[in-house]
Enzyme design. Structure first.
Site, PDB file in Angstrom:
ATOM      1  CG  ASP A  67      40.581  37.194  43.804  1.00  0.00           C
ATOM      2  OD1 ASP A  67      40.664  35.964  44.567  1.00  0.00           O
ATOM      3  OD2 ASP A  67      41.686  37.859  43.972  1.00  0.00           O
ATOM      4  CG  ASN A 136      47.899  45.258  37.379  1.00  0.00           C
ATOM      5  OD1 ASN A 136      48.160  44.650  38.051  1.00  0.00           O
ATOM      6  ND2 ASN A 136      47.075  45.270  36.273  1.00  0.00           N
ATOM      7  CG  HIS A 138      46.162  43.194  40.433  1.00  0.00           C
ATOM      8  ND1 HIS A 138      46.438  42.984  38.957  1.00  0.00           N
ATOM      9  CD2 HIS A 138      45.326  41.696  41.242  1.00  0.00           C
ATOM     10  CE1 HIS A 138      46.510  41.552  39.297  1.00  0.00           C
ATOM     11  NE2 HIS A 138      46.013  40.206  40.564  1.00  0.00           N
ATOM     12  CD  GLU A 143      43.406  43.617  36.786  1.00  0.00           C
ATOM     13  OE1 GLU A 143      43.994  44.432  37.189  1.00  0.00           O
ATOM     14  OE2 GLU A 143      43.456  42.808  36.058  1.00  0.00           O
TER      15      GLU A 143
HETATM   16  C1  GLP Z   1      45.617  37.222  41.354  1.00  0.00           C
HETATM   17  C2  GLP Z   1      45.337  37.133  42.438  1.00  0.00           C
HETATM   18  C3  GLP Z   1      45.984  38.129  43.503  1.00  0.00           C
HETATM   19  C4  GLP Z   1      47.774  38.088  44.242  1.00  0.00           C
HETATM   20  C5  GLP Z   1      48.048  37.926  42.383  1.00  0.00           C
HETATM   21  C6  GLP Z   1      49.491  38.202  42.146  1.00  0.00           C
HETATM   22  O1  GLP Z   1      45.729  38.211  40.369  1.00  0.00           O
HETATM   23  N1  GLP Z   1      43.048  37.230  42.297  1.00  0.00           N
HETATM   24  O2  GLP Z   1      44.760  38.052  44.934  1.00  0.00           O
HETATM   25  O3  GLP Z   1      47.362  38.689  44.591  1.00  0.00           O
HETATM   26  O4  GLP Z   1      47.576  37.182  41.606  1.00  0.00           O
HETATM   27  O5  GLP Z   1      50.113  37.318  42.305  1.00  0.00           O
HETATM   28  P1  GLP Z   1      51.151  35.965  42.421  1.00  0.00           P
HETATM   29  O6  GLP Z   1      50.993  35.856  43.834  1.00  0.00           O
HETATM   30  O7  GLP Z   1      50.666  34.520  41.725  1.00  0.00           O
HETATM   31  O8  GLP Z   1      52.281  37.263  41.954  1.00  0.00           O
END
Ligand code: GLP
Length: 248
Positions: A67, A136, A138, A143
C-alpha cells in the site's frame, strides 16, 4: 494455519527473517510481497544483516508492496516508498527497478490501481506475502467494511488507523486520510502468507483474525481461508486467544 508462538518482538523478527531468507535462497528470483509499519522493522533489519554477513542475495528478487498513502510523494519521509528504501531496498543489493510500491501521487488513481493489479498478474503474484495487522484488524489498508474488496483500490482510512499512524508524523503535520491498497485477491493469491504481530495492542485483532469468524468487519480474518498461512506472534499478541489460559 501454522502458529509460531514466540516470547517477544525480537524473536518474531528473527523467525520471520529466517523464513524469508530461506525462500530467497531456495528461489533467488522470488517475488516478495512486503509490508510497512513498525511490525516488520526488525525483520528488515535482520535481512539487511544477513545480506551483509551471510551473502543473502537480493539481486534477482522482486518486491511488491501492499500500500501507499495518497498524496505523499515517494520522497516524502513518511511515504511507504521512502520507508522501504530506507529500511531495506537501499541497504541490500536489490535493483530499484525490481521494487514496486503504488504511486500515491498518480494523477489517475483508478488507473494506478488497475495497473497495480496487472503488475501482480504479470509477476504471477507473490511467493510470500508479509503482513502486519492493524489494531482494528485491517491488513494492508483493507479497512473493516461490509464486504471484502478483491481488487487494488483507494480507501478512506478509518479514524483509528489515522490516529495509530500519527506517531510516525511530525507534530502538527497532516496525516494522510486516504491510501491505495492491494485488495484481497492480490493478498490471497500469494503462495504463502506470513502474518506478524507483537504486543498487547494487537491482542484483540489477532484473536479475532485467527480464531474469530471470517468477516470483512475483521479484514485479517480472511487469512483463515488461505491454504498456506503462518502466523508468528508473541505471547502478548496471543494473550486474548485463550490459548495460554492457566488450567484450574
Ligand atoms: C499500517 C499498514 C499495515 C500495517 C499496519 C500496522 O496501517 N498499512 O500494513 O500492518 O499499519 O502497523 P504497525 O505494524 O505499525 O502496528
Amino acid at each position: 494455519m501454522k502458529l509460531i508462538c514466540v516470547s517477544n518482538e525480537e524473536e518474531m523478527s528473527l523467525e520471520a527473517s529466517r523464513l524469508i531468507a530461506a525462500l530467497v535462497r531456495i528461489k533467488p528470483d522470488a517475488v516478495l510481497g512486503l509490508a510497512t509499519g513498525s511490525t516488520p522493522l526488525g525483520t528488515y533489519e535482520e535481512l539487511v544483516r544477513m545480506h551483509g554477513e551471510e551473502n543473502l542475495d537480493f539481486s534477482r528478487v522482486r518486491t511488491v508492496n501492499l500500500d501507499e498513502y495518497i498524496g505523499l510523494d515517494g520522497n516524502h519521509p513518511q511515504s511507504y516508498r521512502a520507508f522501504m528504501n530506507g529500511y531495506l531496498f537501499d541497504r541490500v543489493n536489490i535493483s530499484p527497478a525490481n521494487t514496486f510500491v503504488p504511486n500515491g501521487m498518480a494523477e489517475d488513481l483508478e488507473r494506478e490501481c488497475l495497473e497495480y493489479d496487472q503488475l501482480l498478474e504479470q509477476l504471477n503474484f507473490t511467493d510470500l506475502q508479509l503482513l502486519g495487522i492493524g489494531s482494528n484488524g485491517h491488513i494492508a489498508f483493507n479497512e473493516p467494511d461490509d464486504y471484502f474488496t478483491a481488487h487494488c483500490h483507494c480507501v478512506d482510512l478509518t479514524h483509528e488507523t489515522i490516529e495509530a499512524n500519527r506517531r510516525f508524523f511530525a507534530e502538527g503535520e497532516d496525516v494522510p486520510t486516504r491510501a491505495i491498497t492491494m485488495g484481497m485477491r492480490g493478498i490471497m493469491s500469494s503462495r504463502r502468507l506470513l502474518l506478524l504481530a507483537s504486543g498487547k495492542k494487537k491482542a484483540e485483532a489477532v484473536a479475532a483474525a485467527c480464531f474469530g469468524p471470517v468477516s470483512p468487519r475483521v479484514p485479517g480474518s480472511i487469512i483463515q481461508l488461505h491454504h498456506e498461512v503462518t502466523v508468528i506472534a508473541d505471547l502478548d499478541a496471543l494473550s486474548k486467544t485463550g490459548l495460554f489460559e492457566e488450567a484450574d
